[in-house]
Scaffold this motif. Structure first.
Motif, PDB file in Angstrom:
ATOM      1  N   ASN A 181      42.631  -3.456 -68.977  1.00 52.06           N
ATOM      2  CA  ASN A 181      42.929  -2.047 -69.219  1.00 52.06           C
ATOM      3  C   ASN A 181      42.478  -1.172 -68.054  1.00 52.06           C
ATOM      4  OD1 ASN A 181      43.982  -2.703 -71.730  1.00 52.06           O
ATOM      5  ND2 ASN A 181      42.025  -2.392 -72.774  1.00 52.06           N
ATOM      6  N   ASN A 182      41.393  -1.559 -67.401  1.00 54.61           N
ATOM      7  CA  ASN A 182      40.870  -0.751 -66.299  1.00 54.61           C
ATOM      8  C   ASN A 182      41.391  -1.204 -64.936  1.00 54.61           C
ATOM      9  OD1 ASN A 182      39.415   0.881 -67.986  1.00 54.61           O
ATOM     10  ND2 ASN A 182      37.591  -0.430 -67.914  1.00 54.61           N
ATOM     11  N   SER A 183      42.424  -2.044 -64.926  1.00 54.07           N
ATOM     12  CA  SER A 183      43.030  -2.508 -63.677  1.00 54.07           C
ATOM     13  C   SER A 183      41.960  -3.127 -62.774  1.00 54.07           C
ATOM     14  CB  SER A 183      43.768  -1.334 -63.002  1.00 54.07           C
ATOM     15  OG  SER A 183      44.495  -1.749 -61.868  1.00 54.07           O
ATOM     16  N   PRO A 235      45.464   7.487 -64.414  1.00 56.12           N
ATOM     17  CA  PRO A 235      45.139   6.082 -64.156  1.00 56.12           C
ATOM     18  C   PRO A 235      44.315   5.411 -65.252  1.00 56.12           C
ATOM     19  CG  PRO A 235      43.997   7.548 -62.616  1.00 56.12           C
ATOM     20  CD  PRO A 235      44.983   8.382 -63.352  1.00 56.12           C
ATOM     21  N   ALA A 236      43.621   6.186 -66.069  1.00 53.59           N
ATOM     22  CA  ALA A 236      42.830   5.561 -67.126  1.00 53.59           C
ATOM     23  C   ALA A 236      43.612   5.511 -68.431  1.00 53.59           C
ATOM     24  CB  ALA A 236      41.526   6.341 -67.334  1.00 53.59           C
ATOM     25  N   LEU A 237      44.843   6.045 -68.408  1.00 57.60           N
ATOM     26  CA  LEU A 237      45.618   6.118 -69.648  1.00 57.60           C
ATOM     27  C   LEU A 237      46.906   5.327 -69.499  1.00 57.60           C
ATOM     28  CD1 LEU A 237      44.826   9.864 -70.136  1.00 57.60           C
ATOM     29  CD2 LEU A 237      44.036   8.022 -71.615  1.00 57.60           C
ATOM     30  N   ASN A 238      47.824   5.468 -70.451  1.00 59.55           N
ATOM     31  CA  ASN A 238      49.060   4.674 -70.399  1.00 59.55           C
ATOM     32  C   ASN A 238      50.218   5.449 -71.012  1.00 59.55           C
ATOM     33  OD1 ASN A 238      49.093   4.051 -73.356  1.00 59.55           O
ATOM     34  ND2 ASN A 238      47.084   3.260 -72.765  1.00 59.55           N
ATOM     35  N   VAL A 264      44.511   0.434 -59.742  1.00 58.87           N
ATOM     36  CA  VAL A 264      43.509   1.485 -59.833  1.00 58.87           C
ATOM     37  C   VAL A 264      42.117   0.895 -59.693  1.00 58.87           C
ATOM     38  CG1 VAL A 264      42.528   3.226 -61.354  1.00 58.87           C
ATOM     39  CG2 VAL A 264      44.999   2.878 -61.307  1.00 58.87           C
ATOM     40  N   ALA A 308      39.477  -1.874 -61.319  1.00 60.78           N
ATOM     41  CA  ALA A 308      38.125  -1.357 -61.559  1.00 60.78           C
ATOM     42  C   ALA A 308      37.331  -2.293 -62.480  1.00 60.78           C
ATOM     43  CB  ALA A 308      38.200   0.049 -62.161  1.00 60.78           C
ATOM     44  N   HIS A 309      38.066  -3.092 -63.272  1.00 56.75           N
ATOM     45  CA  HIS A 309      37.439  -4.051 -64.189  1.00 56.75           C
ATOM     46  C   HIS A 309      36.463  -4.981 -63.453  1.00 56.75           C
ATOM     47  CE1 HIS A 309      37.222  -7.169 -67.359  1.00 56.75           C
ATOM     48  NE2 HIS A 309      37.336  -8.037 -66.375  1.00 56.75           N
ATOM     49  N   ASN A 347      39.299   6.292 -61.125  1.00 54.15           N
ATOM     50  CA  ASN A 347      40.145   7.271 -61.803  1.00 54.15           C
ATOM     51  C   ASN A 347      40.343   8.498 -60.920  1.00 54.15           C
ATOM     52  OD1 ASN A 347      41.460   9.042 -63.438  1.00 54.15           O
ATOM     53  ND2 ASN A 347      40.094   8.765 -65.193  1.00 54.15           N
TER      54      ASN A 347
END
Ligand SMILES: [K+]
Ligand SMILES: [K+]
Lengths: 489, 489
Positions: free
Chosen positions: B228-230, B447-450, B324, B232-233, B327
């Motif tokens: 989910n965090n691309s 970027p943190a949403l969808n 991403v 950044a995960h 954010n």
């Protein structure tokens, strides 16, 4: 390419004398309303400015009068900056505005017919200043008519697409042999509009002062009002209808009126003009869609109210007047996006309206249409026509280049101003409304707010953006190129 | 102008067989991870799709093979729509996604290498589906290489400005005599990038599954992640550096690598290419400005962190990958405006990147520069050159028309989607990120949403916008013109 300094200096001299003369009117208003300090401020501006202008004009011996394009650009740009600066003096001298950046912003906003204000409470200003503020809006409208009708063609430049010989639509030289005659015709219409609107607004209940200032704002498509809530202050259907009509009339190519009514056919000639036709189609379509959206979302209580606010705001934004009868920033997104789209378009060429102008978008639509046709029929040769006349490749190229330059300037200015940290919509719409000479934007510069939030450097940047937009970019932008100055000997 | 139905039907047949074959890989992954239901979904798609494709291809007798432009556009557009639809079947059959619009959105997003997701929690998806989602991202990148290298030139259309004979830069025919050879060269590079990135990502600590999916996302500039965090995960500098490098490499004209390294000079040939040069200048300038802005505003604790997030995001957005690592919607406005500006530009021509492409902006800048020179020196004749070669008027006109059509489609789609009532930034950036095949936008599609906030009709509209953007507008847009269908007999 040596700069013709004498002609340049004499042009500044004429401008200063004219500015001095026009200030006699607000001086009279200040005396009439017993505003001593304001009257002194005007007198204290008129005397030195006129005297200095007189000196420049009569002491400098005229040289050869042919100007190069470069001289012309420099003269025009410096004249507009100087005029804004001179107009700002009474604001500061009278104590109405303490910050010189605010005064300069207010006056370039006024002379470029933008009508954005950095004064949070305009109602607190004295009558003399309010009158001057509105009158410079009107003068700016006239100034841009001179620019479009006389200055650009005399430089031999087709920046005004109507001035070039291969240009679409009714060209200047078709109506009258001399450019100065064309200019006179434009002022005649401008004066007729002004006088008749003042009379009508008074008939609708305004006093002479309000009728004059709001007329100056609408026929010049400047949109300055002496009320914080703009036209919404009056909450009057008849006033809104009158102002809508005059904004709409002023957004039309003023030459077209002469062209249409001096020949057989009259109003049919008007409707036969492609730019006029699309101007009307845009207004009808957009105001119809906004009305529907406002009605279906229950933003206003009924269809009538929805249409009332929609038609006023559509015409106000398309003609780049920027007067406000309702806070469109509170409308649903669909209507806001339509208003946002209108901000790019602007009125018709050779009107007092700003923006990129309907005719340029018309040319672009035809380019897109052609490019699709060419892809389906690769061997087809299709020319771009306006009013049944072919446009030359150079004219089309001038138009597309100007539009790209517009996008570039908007992008650059928005990036620069974004250092202030305000949200993207505020900053982008501030730049758009300034380059298009409209007035209000969205969010923090929405129709119920003003430009007082910006810093001095932001205000200076936005003043320059207004001037650049008003002078169709090139005349102003070239001053910022090193190349321009390198050639100066 | 009769549509060549046989060739069209056979093309669909080939596509279905190819799609069936490529699904063997996610089928194997599902079996490996013991996901029975998912494996059944793939098997249940592969069999009928392949069989039907086989029938179409072998039962229909080949007709004459020369396609008109119109046939070509129709075939290409329908193939992409059909491929998205077929890819969506396992999503629905496996029960991973219940809504067919979500599945279609996800798959057109994947195949167009957009990488926007409407699935709020991608981490809950089974491995087989996650793999298929990433693999279609990679396939889409390859698909667009076929489109750019083989389909457009075979139609005799210069939509890909590198395909035309008068085109700037290294043209296809310079390197290899046959287009299919060029295509083979492109796949070779694509494969080298893929294998080497998987190895490097595993060296940096990823398992084979994560390394594969994230490689598919970066070399195809799709940007799908199974987290989910691309990126950044992972919160890992080495991983970010590897992905930055591969995004950057994949955003370059892939032909240029062959052209540069098959001749004397090597890397100097690369740097001599104007588009490549400006691609690097844009990345250096924008990431430098963003780093400075992030550092001065104390968004991150030091210069190093500021640069780390800035370079990744700049490359990710310019190459239209859309991965991403931070954010950016929380960054200061100046940085956000730069990201917003990058969204229009896109990568280099003949890469897997979307957007309008660096070379088109380069041409527009030269047009603007010329228009200024012409105004200062009215008699000057200045031609537009790329890599020292003159561009024909037709090529320039194609480029400017495409850019205006882009603006028109963005405006139209934003107006349509704005009926949903979400704010202007959300809607505009959703359309921009879809037409540019980027992925994330701003505000509600930040970027943190969808994209799960959108209705089914909005998702369908955005799917079409992604396809239109991917096929450089014309091939897709013409399908919506009545004129296109009227000529069909
Ligand atoms: K205005
Ligand atoms: K992408």
């Amino acid at each position: 390419m040596n700069l013709n300094r004498k002609a340049f200096v004499r042009a500044l001299g004429v401008l200063m004398m004219v500015m001095g003369a026009t200030m006699l009117l607000p001086l009279a208003v200040s005396i009439l309303y017993g505003e001593g300090k304001v009257a002194l401020a005007f007198a204290g501006t008129i005397i030195p400015v006129s005297a200095f202008g007189f000196l420049l004009y009569y002491v400098v011996v005229p040289g050869h009068t042919s100007l190069t394009a470069r001289d012309g650009y420099l003269t025009v740009s410096i004249c507009w900056i100087l005029a804004s600066f001179i107009s700002a003096i009474p604001f500061v001298l009278s104590g109405a505005v303490s910050n010189i950046f605010d005064a300069f912003f207010e006056c370039s906003s006024s002379l470029t017919t933008t009508g954005a204000t950095s004064i949070a409470d305009v109602e607190s200003l004295p009558h003399g200043i309010l009158f001057w503020r509105a009158f410079t809006n009107w003068l700016g409208g006239m100034g841009i008519l001179i620019f479009a009708a006389a200055v650009l063609p005399s430089l031999g430049i087709g920046a005004n697409i109507l001035a070039a010989t291969e240009a679409p639509g009714p060209t200047m030289d078709k109506i009258t042999p001399k450019i100065s005659d064309t200019a006179k015709n434009l002022y005649k219409i401008y004066t007729i509009f002004t006088v008749s609107e003042i009379i009508l607004l008074m008939a609708a209940g305004m006093d002479l002062f309000d009728a004059s200032t709001h007329t100056f704002g609408s026929v010049g498509t400047g949109g300055f009002s002496n009320y914080n809530n703009s036209i919404a202050h009056f909450n009057s259907m008849p006033i809104e209808m009158i102002i809508t009509a005059y904004m709409l009339l002023s957004g039309v190519n003023l030459n077209l009126y002469f062209y249409s009514f001096k020949r057989r056919g009259g109003i049919r000639n008007l409707l036969a003009d492609e730019e006029f036709k699309w101007y009307i189609i845009i207004i009808a379509t957009v105001s119809g869609l906004i009305s529907l959206n406002l009605w279906l979302t229950h933003t206003y209580e009924n269809w009538g109210q929805s249409f009332r606010f929609s038609i006023f705001q559509t015409v106000s934004i398309l003609t780049t007047t920027g007067s406000v009868s309702a806070n469109y920033d509170l409308w649903p997104t669909f209507s806001k996006m339509l208003i946002f789209t209108l901000m790019f378009i602007g009125g018709c060429s050779a009107s007092t309206a700003g923006g990129l102008k309907v005719i340029r978008f018309l040319v672009v639509f035809k380019l897109i249409k052609r490019s699709i046709q060419v892809r389906l029929h690769p061997n087809a040769i299709i020319s771009i026509k306006i009013n049944d006349k072919n446009l030359s490749i150079d004219t089309v190229s001038e138009i597309t280049s100007l539009m790209f330059l517009h996008i570039l300037v908007v992008t650059g200015a928005t990036l620069l101003i974004s250092i202030n940290g305000y949200d993207m919509v505020t900053n982008l719409s501030a730049v758009l409304t300034c380059i298009g000479n409209i007035g209000p934007g969205f969010n923090l510069v929405g129709p119920a707010l003003n430009f007082s939030i910006f810093s001095n450097t932001d205000k200076l940047l936005l003043s320059f953006v207004m001037l650049a937009g008003r002078l169709e970019l090139y005349a102003f932008i070239v001053l910022f190129l090193p190349r321009f100055w390198q050639q100066n000997k």
